[in-house]
Structure formats: C-alpha cells, structure tokens
Design a protein around this motif. Sequence first.
Motif, PDB file in Angstrom:
ATOM      1  N   VAL A  69       0.845  -1.193   0.000  1.00 44.23           N
ATOM      2  CA  VAL A  69       0.000   0.000   0.000  1.00 44.23           C
ATOM      3  C   VAL A  69       0.881   1.243   0.000  1.00 44.23           C
ATOM      4  CG1 VAL A  69      -1.685   1.396   1.276  1.00 44.23           C
ATOM      5  CG2 VAL A  69      -1.954  -1.075   1.206  1.00 44.23           C
ATOM      6  N   TYR A  70       0.585   2.161  -0.906  1.00 45.43           N
ATOM      7  CA  TYR A  70       1.161   3.498  -0.905  1.00 45.43           C
ATOM      8  C   TYR A  70      -0.005   4.477  -0.933  1.00 45.43           C
ATOM      9  CZ  TYR A  70       5.732   1.505  -2.135  1.00 45.43           C
ATOM     10  OH  TYR A  70       6.914   0.793  -2.136  1.00 45.43           O
ATOM     11  N   ASP A  71      -0.070   5.379   0.033  1.00 40.24           N
ATOM     12  CA  ASP A  71      -1.133   6.382  -0.046  1.00 40.24           C
ATOM     13  C   ASP A  71      -0.608   7.756   0.370  1.00 40.24           C
ATOM     14  OD1 ASP A  71      -1.303   6.595   2.792  1.00 40.24           O
ATOM     15  OD2 ASP A  71      -2.730   4.946   2.871  1.00 40.24           O
ATOM     16  N   GLU A  72      -1.286   8.763  -0.148  1.00 43.47           N
ATOM     17  CA  GLU A  72      -0.919  10.153   0.134  1.00 43.47           C
ATOM     18  C   GLU A  72      -2.191  10.954   0.401  1.00 43.47           C
ATOM     19  OE1 GLU A  72       0.002   9.016  -3.194  1.00 43.47           O
ATOM     20  OE2 GLU A  72       1.706   7.997  -2.297  1.00 43.47           O
ATOM     21  N   TYR A  73      -2.072  11.888   1.353  1.00 44.99           N
ATOM     22  CA  TYR A  73      -3.145  12.828   1.660  1.00 44.99           C
ATOM     23  C   TYR A  73      -2.621  14.254   1.526  1.00 44.99           C
ATOM     24  CZ  TYR A  73      -5.674   9.044   4.140  1.00 44.99           C
ATOM     25  OH  TYR A  73      -6.326   7.884   4.489  1.00 44.99           O
ATOM     26  N   ILE A  74      -3.399  15.105   0.879  1.00 45.31           N
ATOM     27  CA  ILE A  74      -3.189  16.546   0.914  1.00 45.31           C
ATOM     28  C   ILE A  74      -4.381  17.110   1.688  1.00 45.31           C
ATOM     29  CG2 ILE A  74      -2.879  18.675  -0.386  1.00 45.31           C
ATOM     30  CD1 ILE A  74      -0.634  16.662  -0.768  1.00 45.31           C
ATOM     31  N   THR A  75      -4.113  17.800   2.799  1.00 43.39           N
ATOM     32  CA  THR A  75      -5.183  18.124   3.744  1.00 43.39           C
ATOM     33  C   THR A  75      -5.220  19.604   4.079  1.00 43.39           C
ATOM     34  OG1 THR A  75      -4.929  15.933   4.752  1.00 43.39           O
ATOM     35  CG2 THR A  75      -6.156  17.576   6.010  1.00 43.39           C
ATOM     36  N   TYR A  76      -6.437  20.130   4.154  1.00 47.15           N
ATOM     37  CA  TYR A  76      -6.684  21.474   4.688  1.00 47.15           C
ATOM     38  C   TYR A  76      -7.611  21.325   5.882  1.00 47.15           C
ATOM     39  CZ  TYR A  76      -8.639  26.175   5.141  1.00 47.15           C
ATOM     40  OH  TYR A  76      -9.058  27.392   5.627  1.00 47.15           O
ATOM     41  N   THR A  77      -7.229  21.880   7.024  1.00 47.39           N
ATOM     42  CA  THR A  77      -8.072  21.835   8.212  1.00 47.39           C
ATOM     43  C   THR A  77      -8.325  23.250   8.710  1.00 47.39           C
ATOM     44  OG1 THR A  77      -6.153  21.598   9.689  1.00 47.39           O
ATOM     45  CG2 THR A  77      -7.198  19.579   8.917  1.00 47.39           C
ATOM     46  N   ARG A  78      -9.500  23.418   9.306  1.00 46.83           N
ATOM     47  CA  ARG A  78      -9.864  24.744   9.840  1.00 46.83           C
ATOM     48  C   ARG A  78     -10.705  24.588  11.092  1.00 46.83           C
ATOM     49  NH1 ARG A  78      -9.559  29.849   8.148  1.00 46.83           N
ATOM     50  NH2 ARG A  78     -10.980  31.367   9.083  1.00 46.83           N
ATOM     51  N   LYS A  79     -10.323  25.304  12.137  1.00 47.10           N
ATOM     52  CA  LYS A  79     -11.125  25.356  13.349  1.00 47.10           C
ATOM     53  C   LYS A  79     -12.258  26.366  13.153  1.00 47.10           C
ATOM     54  CE  LYS A  79      -7.081  24.452  16.275  1.00 47.10           C
ATOM     55  NZ  LYS A  79      -6.205  25.003  17.356  1.00 47.10           N
ATOM     56  N   ILE A  80     -13.467  25.989  13.578  1.00 50.28           N
ATOM     57  CA  ILE A  80     -14.601  26.904  13.411  1.00 50.28           C
ATOM     58  C   ILE A  80     -15.204  27.320  14.750  1.00 50.28           C
ATOM     59  CG2 ILE A  80     -15.152  26.114  11.084  1.00 50.28           C
ATOM     60  CD1 ILE A  80     -17.303  24.346  12.228  1.00 50.28           C
ATOM     61  N   GLY A  81     -14.577  26.908  15.835  1.00 51.03           N
ATOM     62  CA  GLY A  81     -14.994  27.355  17.154  1.00 51.03           C
ATOM     63  C   GLY A  81     -15.786  26.335  17.931  1.00 51.03           C
ATOM     64  N   TYR A  82     -15.790  26.507  19.255  1.00 51.90           N
ATOM     65  CA  TYR A  82     -16.514  25.638  20.180  1.00 51.90           C
ATOM     66  C   TYR A  82     -16.091  24.166  20.051  1.00 51.90           C
ATOM     67  CZ  TYR A  82     -19.420  29.798  20.513  1.00 51.90           C
ATOM     68  OH  TYR A  82     -19.861  31.091  20.690  1.00 51.90           O
ATOM     69  N   GLY A  83     -14.825  23.939  19.701  1.00 52.40           N
ATOM     70  CA  GLY A  83     -14.306  22.582  19.593  1.00 52.40           C
ATOM     71  C   GLY A  83     -14.510  21.929  18.244  1.00 52.40           C
ATOM     72  N   PHE A  84     -15.217  22.564  17.331  1.00 55.51           N
ATOM     73  CA  PHE A  84     -15.503  21.973  16.021  1.00 55.51           C
ATOM     74  C   PHE A  84     -14.459  22.383  14.991  1.00 55.51           C
ATOM     75  CE2 PHE A  84     -19.648  21.923  18.079  1.00 55.51           C
ATOM     76  CZ  PHE A  84     -20.120  20.660  17.757  1.00 55.51           C
ATOM     77  N   GLY A  85     -14.234  21.492  14.022  1.00 55.08           N
ATOM     78  CA  GLY A  85     -13.315  21.768  12.937  1.00 55.08           C
ATOM     79  C   GLY A  85     -13.775  21.105  11.655  1.00 55.08           C
ATOM     80  N   LEU A  86     -13.217  21.562  10.533  1.00 53.42           N
ATOM     81  CA  LEU A  86     -13.553  21.027   9.210  1.00 53.42           C
ATOM     82  C   LEU A  86     -12.301  20.456   8.551  1.00 53.42           C
ATOM     83  CD1 LEU A  86     -15.888  23.861   7.859  1.00 53.42           C
ATOM     84  CD2 LEU A  86     -16.585  21.676   8.879  1.00 53.42           C
ATOM     85  N   ILE A  87     -12.492  19.432   7.724  1.00 53.56           N
ATOM     86  CA  ILE A  87     -11.400  18.779   7.010  1.00 53.56           C
ATOM     87  C   ILE A  87     -11.747  18.703   5.526  1.00 53.56           C
ATOM     88  CG2 ILE A  87     -10.026  16.674   6.770  1.00 53.56           C
ATOM     89  CD1 ILE A  87     -10.896  15.896   9.600  1.00 53.56           C
ATOM     90  N   ALA A  88     -10.792  19.029   4.664  1.00 56.92           N
ATOM     91  CA  ALA A  88     -10.916  18.809   3.220  1.00 56.92           C
ATOM     92  C   ALA A  88      -9.625  18.156   2.754  1.00 56.92           C
ATOM     93  CB  ALA A  88     -11.166  20.115   2.485  1.00 56.92           C
ATOM     94  N   GLN A  89      -9.744  17.051   1.989  1.00 54.03           N
ATOM     95  CA  GLN A  89      -8.563  16.289   1.601  1.00 54.03           C
ATOM     96  C   GLN A  89      -8.638  15.814   0.161  1.00 54.03           C
ATOM     97  OE1 GLN A  89      -8.837  13.169   4.680  1.00 54.03           O
ATOM     98  NE2 GLN A  89      -6.926  13.946   5.550  1.00 54.03           N
ATOM     99  N   GLY A  90      -7.471  15.665  -0.430  1.00 54.01           N
ATOM    100  CA  GLY A  90      -7.310  14.867  -1.625  1.00 54.01           C
ATOM    101  C   GLY A  90      -6.609  13.591  -1.222  1.00 54.01           C
ATOM    102  N   TYR A  91      -7.117  12.433  -1.649  1.00 51.59           N
ATOM    103  CA  TYR A  91      -6.584  11.143  -1.194  1.00 51.59           C
ATOM    104  C   TYR A  91      -6.196  10.308  -2.407  1.00 51.59           C
ATOM    105  CZ  TYR A  91      -6.660   6.439   0.902  1.00 51.59           C
ATOM    106  OH  TYR A  91      -6.349   5.166   1.302  1.00 51.59           O
ATOM    107  N   PHE A  92      -4.974   9.768  -2.375  1.00 57.27           N
ATOM    108  CA  PHE A  92      -4.445   8.978  -3.484  1.00 57.27           C
ATOM    109  C   PHE A  92      -3.908   7.671  -2.913  1.00 57.27           C
ATOM    110  CE2 PHE A  92      -3.704  13.501  -3.859  1.00 57.27           C
ATOM    111  CZ  PHE A  92      -4.377  13.824  -5.035  1.00 57.27           C
TER     112      PHE A  92
END
Length: 226
Positions: A70-93
């Motif tokens: 197995v070879y895999d790669e992630y390109i990830t953007y994360t952002r905190k939106i407050g009150y402990g919550f966060g968002l994730i956006a990724q490209g996965y290969f």
Amino acid sequence: MKAVAACVNKRRMIVGVSVITLVCLLSNASAREDWQYWSTWTAAHKLSEKASVSAMAEIYFRDDMKDDYVYDEYITYTRKIGYGFGLIAQGYFESVQSAAGEWNGTRSAVAGATYSFNVPCIADIKLEDRFFYKVNSPAQWDYHRPRLYISRAFGPVTLMLSDEMRVDLSGSRDHNFYRNRIYATVILQATDCLALGLGCLRQSDRDANGDWSSVNGLQTVVSVVF
C-alpha cells in the motif's frame, strides 16, 4: 492537595490503561496472523491560528513486514470553526497491490468534521468522521471513517489510543461495517517542529460470510511542522 493527588492518580490510571491496551493488542496476535509495518510521514504548515495545510505519505508492508503493498498520500486542509468543532478537506491517493500482484489506484475527494474537548485530569478527546468520494471510475461515494482519539500528554510525551471504523457508502460491499482499526501510540515531541511516534495496531476485516480476520502491525510516525 486532594485535587492534586486525584489528578496524579488519574494520570497513573491513564498510563496503566495504555500499557494494558498495548499488552492486550500484542497478546491477541496469534502466530497465524500477519505482522505488518506501517510507515507514516507528515509535513504540516500553519496558515493561521485556525487553518493549516499538510501532506502525508504512508507505506504498508505485509507478509511479516517483507512486502510493500500500500502506498497512499493525503493533501489536507483543516480549519477550526470554534466551540471545539473543525472542518477537514482532503485529496486522497491510494495504490494497493492485490493478492494477484496487480496494482490498483484510487483517487478520492474527502470531506469531514471534528469535535474536540478535554476531560480535566483525564484526557483530550477527539471525534472525527471523514466521507470519501471516489473520483476515478466508477465515481461514487465510497465509505466513511468515524474515528475516536483519546490522548494524554505527560510533558513532551503523549499517549494516544484510537479506534477507527470503516463503513460502506457504495452499496457494493457485503457488509456496511467492514473494517476496524485500533491503534495505541506513544508520541515524543522531540523539538518544537519535530514529533516522533511508535505504536502498534490491529486491523480487522469482515469477509462475505460476516467473519472477521485480523492483522497486527508496528507503526512509526515522523511529523514535521514548518
């Protein structure tokens, strides 16, 4: 003083539970189960106090750590939106070698959310779920991966336990809940920008008959923050 003593006792309990979990993971491994090695490399950069980007690469070795599959790669953007919550956006290969020796590639767009909170004197808790949309043919929702993290820092050392499920979204698998991974990891913050991790894991997969089979693994982690 009682509060301090209670915190110390709870910290000892966390260490004890972590050690017991590691022992259980290792003792459950039978001679007929495969031992694997998973290597994880991550580089991250903070864009602001709330946002960051990262790149992660992983290589898995099976057959008692001898054969890369197995070879895999992630390109990830994360952002905190407050009150402990966060968002994730990724490209996965991902590239996976089948039992027949053929390599198959998957390209996915990933969206997810996190929720983090602290239990005083106990641990930091993080809940995460990521939804994988397969881009290459046939394009479709593939699966989602709910994951629970429990971690506790002791100075530069962090103990982490996590459990990740993999749940089908495509309708093409025999069972909706078809994979589970349990991790126990020790992470050392070696410098301000370098963290090193060592852990063990157990992955269980469900076959068409509903039976589960498992592999065990040793994982190393190298993480750099710029």
